[in-house]
Motif scaffolding. Structure first.
Motif, PDB file in Angstrom:
ATOM      1  N   ALA A 140      91.790   9.633 109.876  1.00 29.74           N
ATOM      2  CA  ALA A 140      92.420   9.872 109.403  1.00 29.74           C
ATOM      3  C   ALA A 140      93.373  10.237 108.514  1.00 29.74           C
ATOM      4  CB  ALA A 140      93.251   8.644 109.861  1.00 29.74           C
ATOM      5  N   LEU A 141      94.524  11.134 109.051  1.00 32.19           N
ATOM      6  CA  LEU A 141      95.202  12.407 108.190  1.00 32.19           C
ATOM      7  C   LEU A 141      96.347  12.307 107.804  1.00 32.19           C
ATOM      8  CD1 LEU A 141      93.852  15.933 109.157  1.00 32.19           C
ATOM      9  CD2 LEU A 141      92.334  14.291 107.669  1.00 32.19           C
ATOM     10  N   TRP A 142      96.940  11.656 106.478  1.00 28.28           N
ATOM     11  CA  TRP A 142      98.619  11.110 106.666  1.00 28.28           C
ATOM     12  C   TRP A 142      99.401  12.682 106.271  1.00 28.28           C
ATOM     13  CZ3 TRP A 142      95.102   7.414 106.525  1.00 28.28           C
ATOM     14  CH2 TRP A 142      95.757   6.060 107.160  1.00 28.28           C
ATOM     15  N   THR A 143     100.167  13.315 106.831  1.00 28.62           N
ATOM     16  CA  THR A 143     100.810  13.920 106.673  1.00 28.62           C
ATOM     17  C   THR A 143     102.307  13.893 106.822  1.00 28.62           C
ATOM     18  OG1 THR A 143     100.619  14.739 108.803  1.00 28.62           O
ATOM     19  CG2 THR A 143      98.829  16.048 107.327  1.00 28.62           C
ATOM     20  N   PRO A 144     103.139  15.206 106.412  1.00 25.83           N
ATOM     21  CA  PRO A 144     105.011  14.490 107.126  1.00 25.83           C
ATOM     22  C   PRO A 144     104.492  15.528 108.507  1.00 25.83           C
ATOM     23  CG  PRO A 144     104.145  15.517 105.273  1.00 25.83           C
ATOM     24  CD  PRO A 144     103.157  15.843 105.340  1.00 25.83           C
ATOM     25  N   THR A 145     105.889  15.055 108.265  1.00 23.93           N
ATOM     26  CA  THR A 145     105.984  15.879 110.635  1.00 23.93           C
ATOM     27  C   THR A 145     106.277  17.212 110.545  1.00 23.93           C
ATOM     28  OG1 THR A 145     108.615  15.075 110.217  1.00 23.93           O
ATOM     29  CG2 THR A 145     107.191  13.330 111.572  1.00 23.93           C
ATOM     30  N   SER A 151     104.164  10.722 108.685  1.00 28.03           N
ATOM     31  CA  SER A 151     105.341   9.450 107.817  1.00 28.03           C
ATOM     32  C   SER A 151     106.131  11.189 107.435  1.00 28.03           C
ATOM     33  CB  SER A 151     104.962   9.294 106.600  1.00 28.03           C
ATOM     34  OG  SER A 151     103.785  10.325 106.111  1.00 28.03           O
ATOM     35  N   LYS A 152     107.457  10.045 107.204  1.00 28.36           N
ATOM     36  CA  LYS A 152     109.027  10.960 106.748  1.00 28.36           C
ATOM     37  C   LYS A 152     109.322   9.081 106.157  1.00 28.36           C
ATOM     38  CE  LYS A 152     111.093   9.414 111.422  1.00 28.36           C
ATOM     39  NZ  LYS A 152     112.150  10.238 112.306  1.00 28.36           N
ATOM     40  N   GLY A 153     110.715   9.399 105.672  1.00 30.39           N
ATOM     41  CA  GLY A 153     111.383   8.580 104.608  1.00 30.39           C
ATOM     42  C   GLY A 153     111.414   9.515 102.772  1.00 30.39           C
TER      43      GLY A 153
END
Length: 263
Positions: A203-208, A234-236
């Protein structure tokens, strides 16, 4: 300061008491050790100290299969035998029930049952999380150290599921290679495995935003042969980021596990 470690606390430290009776939380020591320690924090009700020399090792101290124990924060009790670890966890639970919950010792004894644990001392963990750092323009992945401000670069983890001994090195190598020609924007990388279902997910967490989906999927698939590759967008604000979307890049798009079977 010479100290004898009495027990293990929640987290990485051993607990001792100074000559004046003040509790001392000692980094780098396990229950039963006698150590020379340097005080790093002296508070009103407790102190924190760092082991500088092990004068008499605990009979429960072991030589772990991982050279990063004491540096990486992933297995803070790695120098302690499994039997002693289980006993310490049980004692911590009893202590919490009595001190904080105000349970009578007899009731705590009745409530606390033997710990269910894996058959293996190592090679049982089903999850690894990696933090990216950029070194000379290339992404390096590692684990948070005992010092949380430091990232420890590793290419193996003896705690991770022993069915997938090369998964960590393969994923780290693939993403390092990709970072040479792509800005992946990685915020976090997760690897999950199951010895029961044989599932392996990256799983790779990246910004939109834009992302080299096909290249990432192809390189990771060739390197690690996962059953699933997903991108968690993710965002914010950094301290309060939230998941906006999960995108399947390859494979099943999810990770599966069987529970309540053989440990």
């Amino acid at each position: 300061m010479k100290l004898t470690i009495e027990s293990m606390t929640y987290g990485a430290d051993g607990l001792a008491h100074a000559d004046n009776g003040k509790a001392v939380f000692v980094q780098g020591a396990v229950a039963g050790d006698t150590v020379e320690a340097e005080v790093v924090q002296d508070g009103k009700s407790f102190m924190r100290a760092r082991t500088t020399e092990i004068l008499e090792p605990s009979p429960n101290r072991i030589q772990p299969p991982c050279t990063f124990v004491g540096i990486c924060g992933g297995c803070s009790w790695g120098n302690l035998s499994r039997t002693a670890q289980l006993a310490a966890k049980e004692q911590n639970l009893r202590s919490t029930l009595e001190r904080i919950g105000k349970f009578a010792p007899e009731l705590a004894d009745e409530l606390v049952q033997p710990i269910c644990h894996t058959k293996d001392d190592w090679g049982y963990r089903n999850k690894i999380e990696l933090e990216p750092t950029v070194v000379n323009g290339r992404v390096r992945l590692g684990m948070h150290g005992v010092d949380p401000s430091k990232i420890v670069t590793v290419d193996m983890c003896p705690l991770f599921d022993k069915r997938f001994p090369k998964a960590l090195k393969s994923v780290v190598g693939a993403l390092n290679y990709l970072s040479g020609s792509h800005d992946l924007g990685l915020e976090r990388v997760g690897i999950r495995a199951s010895r029961r279902t044989k599932a392996l997910e990256v799983a790779l967490w990246t910004p939109t935003g834009s992302f080299p989906r096909s290249q990432v999927s192809r390189v990771l698939a060739d390197a690690a042969h996962p059953t699933s590759i997903v991108r968690v967008m993710s965002k914010g604000e950094k301290k309060a980021r939230r998941v906006s979307k999960v995108e399947m890049l390859a494979g099943e798009g999810s990770w599966t596990e069987n529970i309540a079977e053989d440990q």
